[in-house]
Design a protein around this motif. Sequence first.
Motif, short mmCIF file in Angstrom:
data_model
loop_
_atom_site.label_atom_id
_atom_site.label_comp_id
_atom_site.label_asym_id
_atom_site.label_seq_id
_atom_site.Cartn_x
_atom_site.Cartn_y
_atom_site.Cartn_z
N THR A 1 -0.72 7.05 -9.49
CA THR A 1 0.77 7.46 -10.90
C THR A 1 0.25 5.80 -11.77
OG1 THR A 1 1.26 5.42 -9.29
CG2 THR A 1 1.91 8.53 -8.79
N HIS A 2 -0.98 4.84 -10.89
CA HIS A 2 -0.73 4.06 -12.13
C HIS A 2 -1.86 2.93 -11.01
CE1 HIS A 2 2.22 2.00 -10.07
NE2 HIS A 2 2.04 1.15 -9.49
N GLU A 3 -2.00 2.10 -12.33
CA GLU A 3 -3.17 1.13 -12.07
C GLU A 3 -3.31 -0.11 -10.44
OE1 GLU A 3 -1.89 1.17 -14.31
OE2 GLU A 3 -2.38 -0.82 -15.69
N GLY B 1 9.85 -3.08 -14.28
CA GLY B 1 9.40 -3.34 -13.72
C GLY B 1 9.44 -2.33 -11.41
N HIS B 2 10.79 -2.83 -11.28
CA HIS B 2 11.46 -2.20 -10.27
C HIS B 2 12.17 -1.65 -10.35
CE1 HIS B 2 7.39 -1.76 -8.00
NE2 HIS B 2 6.60 -3.17 -8.12
N LEU B 3 13.11 -0.52 -9.19
CA LEU B 3 14.36 -0.43 -9.37
C LEU B 3 14.72 -0.80 -8.31
CD1 LEU B 3 14.22 4.26 -9.94
CD2 LEU B 3 14.98 2.27 -11.52
N ALA C 1 -2.74 -2.71 -7.86
CA ALA C 1 -3.35 -2.91 -6.02
C ALA C 1 -3.04 -1.44 -4.68
CB ALA C 1 -3.95 -3.73 -5.24
N ASP C 2 -1.50 -1.95 -4.61
CA ASP C 2 -0.60 -0.81 -4.51
C ASP C 2 -0.87 0.56 -4.12
OD1 ASP C 2 0.57 -1.53 -6.13
OD2 ASP C 2 2.33 -1.00 -5.07
N HIS C 3 -1.64 1.13 -5.26
CA HIS C 3 -1.75 2.76 -5.82
C HIS C 3 -3.09 2.83 -5.37
CE1 HIS C 3 2.65 3.13 -6.08
NE2 HIS C 3 2.50 1.90 -6.64
N VAL C 4 -4.17 2.15 -6.33
CA VAL C 4 -5.31 3.13 -5.92
C VAL C 4 -6.66 1.34 -5.35
CG1 VAL C 4 -4.91 3.01 -8.71
CG2 VAL C 4 -6.13 0.70 -8.09
N THR D 1 8.94 6.01 -8.54
CA THR D 1 8.71 5.01 -7.51
C THR D 1 8.06 4.12 -9.02
OG1 THR D 1 6.58 4.70 -6.39
CG2 THR D 1 8.06 5.98 -5.91
N ASP D 2 8.38 3.37 -8.96
CA ASP D 2 7.36 1.55 -9.67
C ASP D 2 8.01 2.19 -11.51
OD1 ASP D 2 5.37 2.23 -7.05
OD2 ASP D 2 4.73 0.31 -8.39
N CYS D 3 9.49 2.00 -11.21
CA CYS D 3 10.14 2.56 -12.71
C CYS D 3 10.97 1.29 -13.15
CB CYS D 3 10.59 3.63 -12.24
SG CYS D 3 11.32 4.62 -13.94
N ALA E 1 12.10 5.30 -0.63
CA ALA E 1 10.59 4.70 -1.38
C ALA E 1 10.77 3.34 -1.72
CB ALA E 1 9.69 5.86 -1.50
N HIS E 2 9.20 2.70 -1.73
CA HIS E 2 9.04 1.88 -1.64
C HIS E 2 9.78 -0.05 -1.85
CE1 HIS E 2 6.18 -0.76 -4.54
NE2 HIS E 2 5.73 0.62 -5.16
N VAL E 3 9.97 0.29 -0.47
CA VAL E 3 11.70 -0.22 -0.74
C VAL E 3 10.97 -2.07 -0.11
CG1 VAL E 3 13.31 -1.12 1.35
CG2 VAL E 3 13.24 0.80 0.78
N GLY F 1 0.70 -0.71 0.25
CA GLY F 1 0.05 0.08 -0.20
C GLY F 1 0.64 1.29 0.33
N ASN F 2 0.31 2.22 -0.77
CA ASN F 2 1.21 3.16 -0.46
C ASN F 2 0.48 4.88 -0.82
OD1 ASN F 2 4.41 2.47 -2.15
ND2 ASN F 2 2.76 1.25 -2.86
N ALA F 3 0.44 5.57 -0.33
CA ALA F 3 -0.35 6.77 -0.32
C ALA F 3 0.60 8.18 0.34
CB ALA F 3 -1.02 6.68 0.92
ZN LIG Z 1 3.46 -0.51 -6.07
#
Ligand SMILES: [Zn+2]
Length: 274
Positions: free
Chosen positions: A55-57, A187-189, A59-62, A139-141, A212-214, A12-14
């Motif tokens: 940022t994108h769809e 994917g992710h960095l 679930a951890d973001h929306v 994030t998410d890149c 972030a997003h560790v 989850g992110n906010a």
């Molecule tokens: Zn994410």
Amino acid sequence: MRFCSLGSGSRGNATLVDTGGYRILVDNGFSLRELLRRLERVGVAPATIDCLLLTHEHADHVKGVASFVRRHDVEVWTTPGTWRAAGAPDVPRLRLLSGPGQTLELDGVRVSSYPVPHDAREPCQFVFESGGHRLGMLTDCGRVTPHIQQFLSDCDALILEFNHDSQSLQRGPYPLSLQRRISGGFGHLSNRQAGDFLDRLSWGALQHLVVAHVSEANNHPDLVLDTIRSVSTTLAEQAVLWEQDAPSPWCAFASGTQRAHGPAALVEPSSSPG
Ligand SMILES: [Zn+2]
Ligand SMILES: [Zn+2]
């Protein structure tokens, strides 16, 4: 301008950005109840949030977006692709960007969206400018493109994904297909990618670095810090890590440090949510 995390990671992110007169929530990967609980911990009444950016769809973001904006009548800004991929729920005040790359002027805050390579329909990340300060989010890149490098080169605060340590990912619990998705170009960095990005960045003006997003399964704060330290011990001492299970303290820019008048400086977090 000040900002904080309500939670950061694959569960989850906010993120909150507050200019004093205008409050922006970026993503909501929490249930309505959990979001309200976390907002209370950072001292923000839900009715005072002016808009929600997506940022994108994933679930951890929306996950909690529709329930929150219906309940509190909050404006949502996102790309058409993200909204469609999120199931296009019926919400009261939907505002679609023309695409990643559009810049918005929202009550004194300039919000610039920019595209990122990630395995989503039309993902973007944001840069916020207000009061002479520039806050970038990434994030998410899957990889840092020259466009991203250029776009984030002049920030005085940066929220940066350090998702995984490559060796920990290989040795960790995830199936091979998921390992490949995470480490791939959409994917992710990894720590190394984020560190290389910092190394190429002209980070002299960067007064605040947020990790972030560790990944909880495939990374460790010590590994992240080792990576940042290999770039700069000064940056490692400044770095703040955002956690999954608790909101972060607020980070605020000190008044009188607008970049137009010289290098920015940030005060220490002004309050702790405990
Ligand atoms: Zn994410
Ligand atoms: Zn994602």
